[in-house]
Design a protein around this motif. Structure first.
Motif: not given
Ligand SMILES: C[S@@+](CC[C@H](N)C(=O)[O-])C[C@H]1O[C@@H](n2cnc3c(N)ncnc32)[C@H](O)[C@@H]1O
Length: 242
Positions: A153, A157-158, A160
């Motif tokens: 996750v 996120d990092k 994206r």
């Protein structure tokens, strides 16, 4: 309708079906094995590359499947984002790293590097396949150590924006063996998948692991994955996202 409700309530109150509980796993296995057989019947003719039927499994054949995918989808010289789930000592990871020459390609390998987090079937125990982090001499490759359930996750996120870029095809390699790991990863990657991305499964035909995760993923997310190649009687299967 009323009779079904009545019987269901009664069987919950007087759980006579507990007699069958030792067979729960066997029933589930038979159910998913039958789904696998039906899946093979429906899809075997669609394959562009397949060795079905072959009497014996030959693990080295998976590189023939990789080669087919590289040739067919021109993966040798275009930029790709390769994500491998289940790296162990890095054999398949290195294969893909060597097969693609584009300087902007990125290769990410996820693993505990401490072995399986739970037993896999009767022959592999928690901790098996522990390897330590492999060494690489190619700066395009990165390993992410830890349970996928803890690392993915944050990684998504990092990254994206980079993962959303349309000019880099994603090649996703599912080789964690386990149902839990495969189901988790596919569900998290779903928002990042684009038409033309490739998903490889390394143990697709194991009914209660990768196959079950695949079935649930395609059913629950209404996603169409087109099978294009398979070796070892659908043990290793490659799909393209529609
Ligand atoms: C079959 S090995 C990978 C083999 C490798 N791709 C190759 O071809 O050489 C499976 C790996 O999945 C990893 N694995 C399974 N479930 C995992 C999870 N939930 N999180 C992180 N790693 C996991 C195990 O640690 C193991 O190293």
């Amino acid at each position: 309708m009323k009779i079904i409700q009545f019987l269901k309530g009664l069987l919950l109150f007087i759980p006579v079906t507990l007699i069958l509980s030792p067979l729960t796993k066997a029933f589930l296995f038979i159910s998913y094995f039958n789904r696998l057989v039906l899946w093979v019947i429906r899809n075997k003719k669609k394959m562009l590359f397949s060795d079905f039927y072959t009497p014996f499994r030959n693990y080295s054949k998976r590189s023939q499947l990789y080669e087919f995918m590289v040739d067919r989808y021109l993966l040798a010289n275009e930029p790709v984002t390769y994500l491998e789930f289940g790296v162990a000592a890095g054999s398949s990871f290195r294969w893909w790293l060597n097969a693609n020459k584009h300087t902007e390609s990125l290769f990410y390998g996820f693993d505990t590097f401490e072995g399986l987090p739970e037993d896999w079937g009767p022959f592999y125990s928690k901790g098996d396949m522990s390897s330590g982090i492999p060494t690489l001499d190619d700066s395009r490759g990165t390993f992410i150590k830890g349970l996928f359930q803890d690392t993915l996750v944050g990684f998504l996120d990092k990254n994206r924006e980079a993962l959303g870029e349309a000019n880099s095809r994603k090649v996703i390699h599912m080789d964690a063996d386990l149902y839990s790991a495969t189901a988790f990863v596919l569900s998290q990657l779903y928002p990042f998948l684009s038409k033309g991305d490739i998903i490889l499964f390394d143990e697709f035909s194991v009914p209660l692991h990768e196959f079950k995760a695949f079935q649930e993923f395609t059913n629950n997310f209404y996603i169409q994955l087109t099978p294009v190649g398979a070796v070892n009687n659908f043990y290793q299967v490659a799909f393209v996202v529609d």
